[in-house]
Design a protein around this motif. Sequence first.
Motif, PDB file in Angstrom:
ATOM      1  N   GLU A 143     -42.619   0.000  19.218  1.00 45.56           N
ATOM      2  CA  GLU A 143     -43.504   0.767  20.186  1.00 45.56           C
ATOM      3  C   GLU A 143     -42.430   0.053  21.560  1.00 45.56           C
ATOM      4  N   HIS A 144     -41.367  -0.727  20.968  1.00 41.63           N
ATOM      5  CA  HIS A 144     -40.580  -1.896  22.888  1.00 41.63           C
ATOM      6  C   HIS A 144     -39.560  -2.092  21.875  1.00 41.63           C
ATOM      7  N   PRO A 145     -38.548  -0.577  21.195  1.00 40.14           N
ATOM      8  CA  PRO A 145     -37.245  -1.404  20.508  1.00 40.14           C
ATOM      9  C   PRO A 145     -36.481  -1.689  21.561  1.00 40.14           C
ATOM     10  N   THR A 146     -36.606  -1.427  23.111  1.00 39.81           N
ATOM     11  CA  THR A 146     -35.634  -1.536  24.364  1.00 39.81           C
ATOM     12  C   THR A 146     -36.432  -2.733  25.271  1.00 39.81           C
ATOM     13  N   PHE A 147     -35.280  -3.143  26.314  1.00 39.68           N
ATOM     14  CA  PHE A 147     -35.342  -3.899  27.139  1.00 39.68           C
ATOM     15  C   PHE A 147     -34.415  -3.241  28.858  1.00 39.68           C
ATOM     16  N   ARG A 148     -35.146  -3.535  29.991  1.00 44.72           N
ATOM     17  CA  ARG A 148     -34.015  -2.733  30.704  1.00 44.72           C
ATOM     18  C   ARG A 148     -33.741  -4.445  31.597  1.00 44.72           C
ATOM     19  N   PHE A 149     -32.651  -4.655  31.426  1.00 48.72           N
ATOM     20  CA  PHE A 149     -31.914  -6.175  32.145  1.00 48.72           C
ATOM     21  C   PHE A 149     -31.692  -5.112  33.814  1.00 48.72           C
ATOM     22  N   ILE A 150     -32.284  -5.995  34.848  1.00 51.59           N
ATOM     23  CA  ILE A 150     -32.364  -5.558  36.843  1.00 51.59           C
ATOM     24  C   ILE A 150     -31.789  -6.589  37.288  1.00 51.59           C
ATOM     25  N   THR A 151     -30.225  -5.487  37.710  1.00 46.06           N
ATOM     26  CA  THR A 151     -30.580  -7.007  38.624  1.00 46.06           C
ATOM     27  C   THR A 151     -29.947  -6.088  40.165  1.00 46.06           C
ATOM     28  N   GLU A 152     -29.652  -7.274  41.234  1.00 49.45           N
ATOM     29  CA  GLU A 152     -29.614  -6.434  42.722  1.00 49.45           C
ATOM     30  C   GLU A 152     -28.855  -5.210  42.668  1.00 49.45           C
ATOM     31  N   ASN A 153     -27.582  -4.959  41.853  1.00 48.08           N
ATOM     32  CA  ASN A 153     -27.031  -3.792  42.054  1.00 48.08           C
ATOM     33  C   ASN A 153     -26.802  -2.941  40.700  1.00 48.08           C
ATOM     34  N   GLU A 154     -27.757  -3.237  39.643  1.00 45.80           N
ATOM     35  CA  GLU A 154     -27.296  -2.060  38.799  1.00 45.80           C
ATOM     36  C   GLU A 154     -28.884  -2.668  37.610  1.00 45.80           C
ATOM     37  N   THR A 155     -29.004  -1.430  36.493  1.00 40.62           N
ATOM     38  CA  THR A 155     -30.054  -1.852  35.985  1.00 40.62           C
ATOM     39  C   THR A 155     -28.917  -1.454  34.713  1.00 40.62           C
ATOM     40  N   LYS A 156     -29.449  -1.986  33.567  1.00 37.96           N
ATOM     41  CA  LYS A 156     -28.760  -1.336  32.136  1.00 37.96           C
ATOM     42  C   LYS A 156     -30.076  -1.907  31.376  1.00 37.96           C
ATOM     43  N   THR A 157     -29.849  -1.028  30.022  1.00 36.62           N
ATOM     44  CA  THR A 157     -30.576  -1.198  28.997  1.00 36.62           C
ATOM     45  C   THR A 157     -29.905  -1.691  27.988  1.00 36.62           C
ATOM     46  N   TYR A 158     -31.109  -2.595  26.694  1.00 37.29           N
ATOM     47  CA  TYR A 158     -30.383  -2.761  25.910  1.00 37.29           C
ATOM     48  C   TYR A 158     -31.277  -2.801  24.332  1.00 37.29           C
ATOM     49  N   GLN A 159     -30.498  -2.495  23.470  1.00 36.83           N
ATOM     50  CA  GLN A 159     -31.448  -2.006  22.210  1.00 36.83           C
ATOM     51  C   GLN A 159     -31.584  -3.115  21.483  1.00 36.83           C
ATOM     52  N   ILE A 160     -32.773  -3.724  20.675  1.00 37.78           N
ATOM     53  CA  ILE A 160     -32.898  -5.165  20.279  1.00 37.78           C
ATOM     54  C   ILE A 160     -32.340  -4.668  18.419  1.00 37.78           C
ATOM     55  N   PHE A 161     -31.889  -4.969  17.652  1.00 40.15           N
ATOM     56  CA  PHE A 161     -31.200  -5.490  16.684  1.00 40.15           C
ATOM     57  C   PHE A 161     -31.699  -6.795  15.528  1.00 40.15           C
ATOM     58  N   GLU A 162     -32.227  -7.139  16.363  1.00 38.49           N
ATOM     59  CA  GLU A 162     -32.668  -8.464  15.677  1.00 38.49           C
ATOM     60  C   GLU A 162     -33.691  -9.070  16.666  1.00 38.49           C
ATOM     61  N   VAL A 163     -34.594 -10.235  15.814  1.00 42.55           N
ATOM     62  CA  VAL A 163     -35.291 -10.725  16.229  1.00 42.55           C
ATOM     63  C   VAL A 163     -35.971 -11.850  15.352  1.00 42.55           C
ATOM     64  N   MET A 164     -35.016 -12.775  15.451  1.00 47.05           N
ATOM     65  CA  MET A 164     -35.675 -14.376  14.670  1.00 47.05           C
ATOM     66  C   MET A 164     -36.619 -15.619  15.042  1.00 47.05           C
ATOM     67  N   ASN A 165     -37.127 -16.162  14.306  1.00 46.37           N
ATOM     68  CA  ASN A 165     -37.793 -16.987  14.677  1.00 46.37           C
ATOM     69  C   ASN A 165     -37.378 -18.864  14.075  1.00 46.37           C
TER      70      ASN A 165
END
Length: 85
Positions: A11-33
């Motif tokens: 349901e949430h394969p991406t997240f956004r990284f927001i800074t003062e100057n820009e927003t970047k989108t990242y796609q998750i490719f690995e989740v580890m514990n």
Amino acid sequence: MSYVNQSYYKEHPTFRFITENETKTYQIFEVMNVDLNNLNDSLEFNRGLYKTGVSVNTDDKLMTLVTCDTRNNNKRIVILAKRVN
């Protein structure tokens, strides 16, 4: 952390990284514990909790997120993602 559940990732394969100057989108490719009490437990990329189907190449810009696993005192959730925009 909800990403330990594959259904949440789907349901949430991406997240956004927001800074003062820009927003970047990242796609998750690995989740580890990772268990910090286990000296044999390491950050090997082939030991994800589930398959995401996302491929990564040497040109990708990567981000690593690490947080405590509140279900267990000395474990960490590690999320690896690549920039997609």
